[in-house]
Design an enzyme around this catalytic site. Structure first.
Site, PDB file in Angstrom:
ATOM      1  N   ASP A 101       0.817  -1.224   0.000  1.00 18.97           N
ATOM      2  CA  ASP A 101       0.000   0.000   0.000  1.00 18.97           C
ATOM      3  C   ASP A 101       0.850   1.274   0.000  1.00 18.97           C
ATOM      4  O   ASP A 101       0.353   2.348  -0.322  1.00 18.97           O
ATOM      5  CB  ASP A 101      -0.919   0.026   1.223  1.00 18.97           C
ATOM      6  CG  ASP A 101      -2.036  -0.996   1.119  1.00 18.97           C
ATOM      7  OD1 ASP A 101      -2.175  -1.606   0.042  1.00 18.97           O
ATOM      8  OD2 ASP A 101      -2.754  -1.185   2.114  1.00 18.97           O
ATOM      9  N   GLY A 124      -5.641  -1.358  -2.087  1.00 21.22           N
ATOM     10  CA  GLY A 124      -5.473  -0.076  -1.403  1.00 21.22           C
ATOM     11  C   GLY A 124      -6.772   0.262  -0.695  1.00 21.22           C
ATOM     12  O   GLY A 124      -7.622   0.958  -1.229  1.00 21.22           O
TER      13      GLY A 124
HETATM   14  O1  F6P Z   1      -1.262  -5.493   2.732  1.00 17.91           O
HETATM   15  C1  F6P Z   1      -2.080  -4.471   2.336  1.00 17.91           C
HETATM   16  C2  F6P Z   1      -3.283  -5.049   1.649  1.00 17.91           C
HETATM   17  O2  F6P Z   1      -2.867  -5.804   0.555  1.00 17.91           O
HETATM   18  C3  F6P Z   1      -4.306  -4.021   1.232  1.00 17.91           C
HETATM   19  O3  F6P Z   1      -4.041  -3.379   0.030  1.00 17.91           O
HETATM   20  C4  F6P Z   1      -5.546  -4.860   1.185  1.00 17.91           C
HETATM   21  O4  F6P Z   1      -6.676  -4.048   1.366  1.00 17.91           O
HETATM   22  C5  F6P Z   1      -5.360  -5.790   2.327  1.00 17.91           C
HETATM   23  O5  F6P Z   1      -3.969  -5.912   2.517  1.00 17.91           O
HETATM   24  C6  F6P Z   1      -5.957  -7.148   2.129  1.00 17.91           C
HETATM   25  O6  F6P Z   1      -5.704  -7.873   3.276  1.00 17.91           O
HETATM   26  P1  F6P Z   1      -6.026  -9.426   3.460  1.00 17.91           P
HETATM   27  O7  F6P Z   1      -5.053 -10.181   2.653  1.00 17.91           O
HETATM   28  O8  F6P Z   1      -5.835  -9.657   4.909  1.00 17.91           O
HETATM   29  O9  F6P Z   1      -7.419  -9.622   2.965  1.00 17.91           O
END
Ligand code: F6P
Length: 336
Positions: A139, A182
């Site tokens: 991000d 993001g």
């Molecule tokens: O690591 C950041 C991110 O990739 C964000 O862009 C996204 O919203 C989130 O993590 C998704 O997280 P998870 O893999 O826990 O669903």
């Protein structure tokens, strides 16, 4: 104020390294550099598996220089990671500090994003446990560094996908709404959208007017474009790519005479072979974190600003907001 690197002032005998939060390509380069720099300085180094959850379970293993051979080119994190709910509580952090001390660890290198920064700040404030944070998140929303580890690779992945989509869109005459990651910030959307030649880019930092978007798409189509590409950040207030596509479709319907499609890039952007830039950044910051702990940077983030390695106290980092580059924001409204 960010502090420049200074002279070594204290003796650190044993360092723990963990990765936390969402994985980011280049984390392995940081682990490798932290391990090798520690060994090179005569410091014992331990890998803590699965982030703060693993720490609480005592999943801690001695690393040697050779333990990190062959990992720099691998995506994800060889240590594993977690988003730890236990570490959000003072009780969890007290157990974690006790675990670190019992394991003979004097300082922690935590590689991660915003949640990791908050956790390490609390670990220092409540438990007096030294920690240096190495910023790693696709991000890129971490202040105190120009770029976080993983961002460059994620943008490459998003642009590669958009180039492929453009081929199909051009061939058949389509409007594509491509959603990139993001949740809170539009760094990936802005950089990927600009470098992928998007016709419009929707990000959480800007208020999106669907009427305005429809006018842009209509004029692009009238000017002879065979395809239109709209990049939407996951956290955009208009509600993500499906919602934006629905709103545009409702307003423009058949008027564009193009088919509508939505692609959510999702976790494709987070994995994969780290770019050379992310490997170099991981290597520089991983090694600098070891120096930081030796220099009494007990609650700092280590970042790269311009060509300089800079340490910023976590208390300051949490109060700062990393702005999107204004010169790129301006382009958002003029190109496309
Ligand atoms: O690591 C950041 C991110 O990739 C964000 O862009 C996204 O919203 C989130 O993590 C998704 O997280 P998870 O893999 O826990 O669903």
């Amino acid at each position: 104020m960010p502090e420049p690197a200074s002279r070594l002032t204290s003796v650190m005998q044993s360092i723990g390294v963990l990765t936390s939060g969402g994985d980011a390509p280049g984390m392995n380069a940081a682990i490798r550099a932290a391990a090798r720099a520690s060994v090179g300085s005569g410091i014992r180094v331990f890998g803590i598996r699965n982030g703060f959850d693993g720490l609480l379970r005592g999943d801690i293993h001695r690393l040697q220089g050779r333990s990190v051979t062959g990992i720099i080119q691998r995506g994800g994190t060889v240590l594993g990671t977690s988003r730890s709910a236990s570490f959000e509580t003072p009780e969890g952090r007290s157990r974690a500090a006790a675990q670190l001390r019992t394991s003979g660890i004097d300082g922690l290198i935590a590689i991660g994003g915003e949640g990791t920064i908050r956790a390490c700040r609390a670990l220092w404030e409540e438990q007096g446990f030294p920690a240096v944070v190495v910023p790693a998140t696709i991000d890129n929303d971490v202040p105190g560094t120009d770029f976080a580890i993983g961002f460059d690779t994620a943008v490459h992945a998003a642009v590669d996908a958009m180039d492929r989509i453009r081929d199909t869109a051009d061939s058949s005459g389509m409007v594509f709404f491509v959603e990139v990651m993001g949740r809170e910030r539009g760094f990936v959307a802005l950089y990927a959208g600009l470098s992928g030649g998007a016709d419009a880019i929707l990000i959480p930092e800007e208020h999106d007017d669907i009427d305005h978007l429809c006018r842009r798409l209509t004029s692009g189509h009238r000017s002879g474009k065979r395809s239109l590409l709209v990049v939407v950040a996951e956290g955009d207030e208009a509600g993500g790519a499906f919602s934006v596509a629905e709103q545009v479709k409702t307003q423009l319907g058949e008027r564009l005479r193009l088919d509508y499609r939505v692609t959510i890039l999702g976790h494709v952007q987070r994995g994969g072979i780290p770019s050379p830039s992310d490997r170099v950044l991981g290597t520089v910051l991983g090694a600098a974190a070891v120096e930081g702990l030796q220099q009494d940077k007990t609650h700092h983030l280590v970042g790269e600003i311009g060509a300089d390695v800079v340490f910023t106290p976590l208390d300051e980092v949490v109060l700062m907001r990393k702005e999107l580059p204004p010169e790129l924001l301006r382009l958002l409204h003029t190109v496309g």
